[in-house]
Design a protein around this motif. Structure first.
Motif, mmCIF file in Angstrom:
data_model
loop_
_atom_site.group_PDB
_atom_site.id
_atom_site.type_symbol
_atom_site.label_atom_id
_atom_site.label_comp_id
_atom_site.label_asym_id
_atom_site.label_seq_id
_atom_site.Cartn_x
_atom_site.Cartn_y
_atom_site.Cartn_z
ATOM 1 N N LEU A 9 0.875 -1.155 0.244
ATOM 2 C CA LEU A 9 0.098 -0.141 0.120
ATOM 3 C C LEU A 9 0.870 1.287 0.062
ATOM 4 C CD1 LEU A 9 -2.730 -1.108 2.701
ATOM 5 C CD2 LEU A 9 -2.813 -1.044 0.113
ATOM 6 N N THR A 10 0.405 2.218 -0.745
ATOM 7 C CA THR A 10 1.284 3.623 -0.877
ATOM 8 C C THR A 10 0.384 4.746 -0.471
ATOM 9 O OG1 THR A 10 0.777 3.640 -3.182
ATOM 10 C CG2 THR A 10 2.887 2.501 -2.551
ATOM 11 N N SER A 11 -0.960 4.549 -0.106
ATOM 12 C CA SER A 11 -1.619 5.566 -0.051
ATOM 13 C C SER A 11 -2.244 5.486 1.318
ATOM 14 C CB SER A 11 -2.775 5.897 -1.042
ATOM 15 O OG SER A 11 -3.628 6.706 -0.680
ATOM 16 N N LEU A 12 -2.480 6.555 2.299
ATOM 17 C CA LEU A 12 -3.222 6.592 3.525
ATOM 18 C C LEU A 12 -4.709 6.052 3.401
ATOM 19 C CD1 LEU A 12 -2.121 9.630 5.252
ATOM 20 C CD2 LEU A 12 -1.443 7.379 5.911
ATOM 21 N N ALA A 13 -5.157 6.463 2.186
ATOM 22 C CA ALA A 13 -6.675 6.141 1.635
ATOM 23 C C ALA A 13 -6.770 4.538 1.440
ATOM 24 C CB ALA A 13 -6.886 6.800 0.214
ATOM 25 N N ASP A 14 -5.982 3.852 1.270
ATOM 26 C CA ASP A 14 -5.932 2.383 1.121
ATOM 27 C C ASP A 14 -5.941 1.553 2.315
ATOM 28 O OD1 ASP A 14 -5.748 2.832 -1.610
ATOM 29 O OD2 ASP A 14 -3.503 2.627 -1.734
ATOM 30 N N LEU A 15 -5.441 2.251 3.480
ATOM 31 C CA LEU A 15 -5.284 1.652 4.637
ATOM 32 C C LEU A 15 -6.742 1.094 5.435
ATOM 33 C CD1 LEU A 15 -2.406 3.882 6.510
ATOM 34 C CD2 LEU A 15 -2.269 1.615 5.521
ATOM 35 N N PRO A 16 -7.692 1.730 5.312
ATOM 36 C CA PRO A 16 -8.980 1.074 5.669
ATOM 37 C C PRO A 16 -9.283 -0.187 5.272
ATOM 38 C CG PRO A 16 -9.260 3.349 5.405
ATOM 39 C CD PRO A 16 -8.024 3.072 4.832
ATOM 40 N N ALA A 17 -8.880 -0.585 3.993
ATOM 41 C CA ALA A 17 -8.964 -1.849 3.307
ATOM 42 C C ALA A 17 -8.279 -3.285 4.228
ATOM 43 C CB ALA A 17 -8.382 -1.940 1.953
ATOM 44 N N ALA A 54 -0.719 4.128 9.603
ATOM 45 C CA ALA A 54 -0.436 5.456 9.153
ATOM 46 C C ALA A 54 0.787 6.306 9.394
ATOM 47 C CB ALA A 54 -1.622 6.375 9.506
ATOM 48 N N LYS A 55 1.609 6.014 10.515
ATOM 49 C CA LYS A 55 2.539 6.326 10.885
ATOM 50 C C LYS A 55 3.968 5.902 10.096
ATOM 51 C CE LYS A 55 6.049 7.284 14.624
ATOM 52 N NZ LYS A 55 7.043 6.966 13.684
ATOM 53 N N LEU A 56 3.770 4.650 9.935
ATOM 54 C CA LEU A 56 4.644 3.620 9.329
ATOM 55 C C LEU A 56 4.729 4.304 7.813
ATOM 56 C CD1 LEU A 56 4.098 0.213 10.414
ATOM 57 C CD2 LEU A 56 6.233 1.644 11.229
ATOM 58 N N LEU A 57 3.503 4.371 7.277
ATOM 59 C CA LEU A 57 3.517 4.667 5.733
ATOM 60 C C LEU A 57 3.955 5.954 5.673
ATOM 61 C CD1 LEU A 57 2.508 3.835 2.958
ATOM 62 C CD2 LEU A 57 0.424 4.739 3.575
ATOM 63 N N ALA A 58 3.685 7.226 6.401
ATOM 64 C CA ALA A 58 4.031 8.336 6.377
ATOM 65 C C ALA A 58 5.695 8.454 6.529
ATOM 66 C CB ALA A 58 3.625 9.338 7.499
ATOM 67 N N HIS A 60 7.648 5.908 5.590
ATOM 68 C CA HIS A 60 8.257 5.485 4.308
ATOM 69 C C HIS A 60 8.285 6.284 3.413
ATOM 70 C CE1 HIS A 60 9.106 2.157 1.804
ATOM 71 N NE2 HIS A 60 8.100 2.499 0.966
ATOM 72 N N VAL A 61 7.172 7.176 3.148
ATOM 73 C CA VAL A 61 7.249 8.247 2.157
ATOM 74 C C VAL A 61 7.990 9.364 2.422
ATOM 75 C CG1 VAL A 61 5.581 9.737 1.190
ATOM 76 C CG2 VAL A 61 4.625 7.659 1.485
ATOM 77 N N ARG A 62 8.200 9.698 3.676
ATOM 78 C CA ARG A 62 8.922 10.842 4.071
ATOM 79 C C ARG A 62 10.665 10.350 3.748
ATOM 80 N NH1 ARG A 62 6.766 12.471 8.071
ATOM 81 N NH2 ARG A 62 7.519 10.939 9.769
ATOM 82 N N HIS A 63 10.924 9.113 3.733
ATOM 83 C CA HIS A 63 12.202 8.701 3.824
ATOM 84 C C HIS A 63 12.327 7.873 2.507
ATOM 85 C CE1 HIS A 63 13.265 9.794 7.701
ATOM 86 N NE2 HIS A 63 12.263 8.786 8.107
ATOM 87 N N GLY A 64 11.592 8.061 1.419
ATOM 88 C CA GLY A 64 11.862 7.456 0.238
ATOM 89 C C GLY A 64 11.322 6.127 0.155
ATOM 90 N N ALA A 65 10.995 5.925 -1.370
ATOM 91 C CA ALA A 65 10.554 4.434 -1.751
ATOM 92 C C ALA A 65 11.324 3.400 -1.435
ATOM 93 C CB ALA A 65 9.888 4.391 -3.049
#
Length: 70
Positions: A9-17, A54-58, A60-65
């Motif tokens: 997943l790469t979007s916060l919007a995907d997390l509820p799935a 959400a924190k992990l994903l943020a 991850h995005v902040r530090h690059g793919a």
């Protein structure tokens, strides 16, 4: 039976799935764990888990793919 596996997943919007998976895992842990201080309210448990994801994903995005999550 066909199984489809997609990339991370790469979007916060995907997390509820992920909620149905978390609910099932939470129920399993409540059924088999001898460690009883588990959160009994599945809704509260999911809220905590969602915030952590959400924190992990943020991060991850902040530090690059190429950064490792977890």
């Amino acid at each position: 039976m066909s199984v489809s596996i997609e990339g991370p997943l790469t979007s916060l919007a995907d997390l509820p799935a992920l909620e149905p998976l978390w609910v099932a895992l939470h129920a399993h842990h409540r059924a088999v764990a001898s460690y009883r201080p588990l959160v009994s309210d599945v809704g509260a448990s999911w809220d905590r888990r969602l915030a952590w994801y959400a924190k992990l994903l943020a991060d991850h995005v902040r530090h690059g793919a190429d950064a490792t999550v977890g």
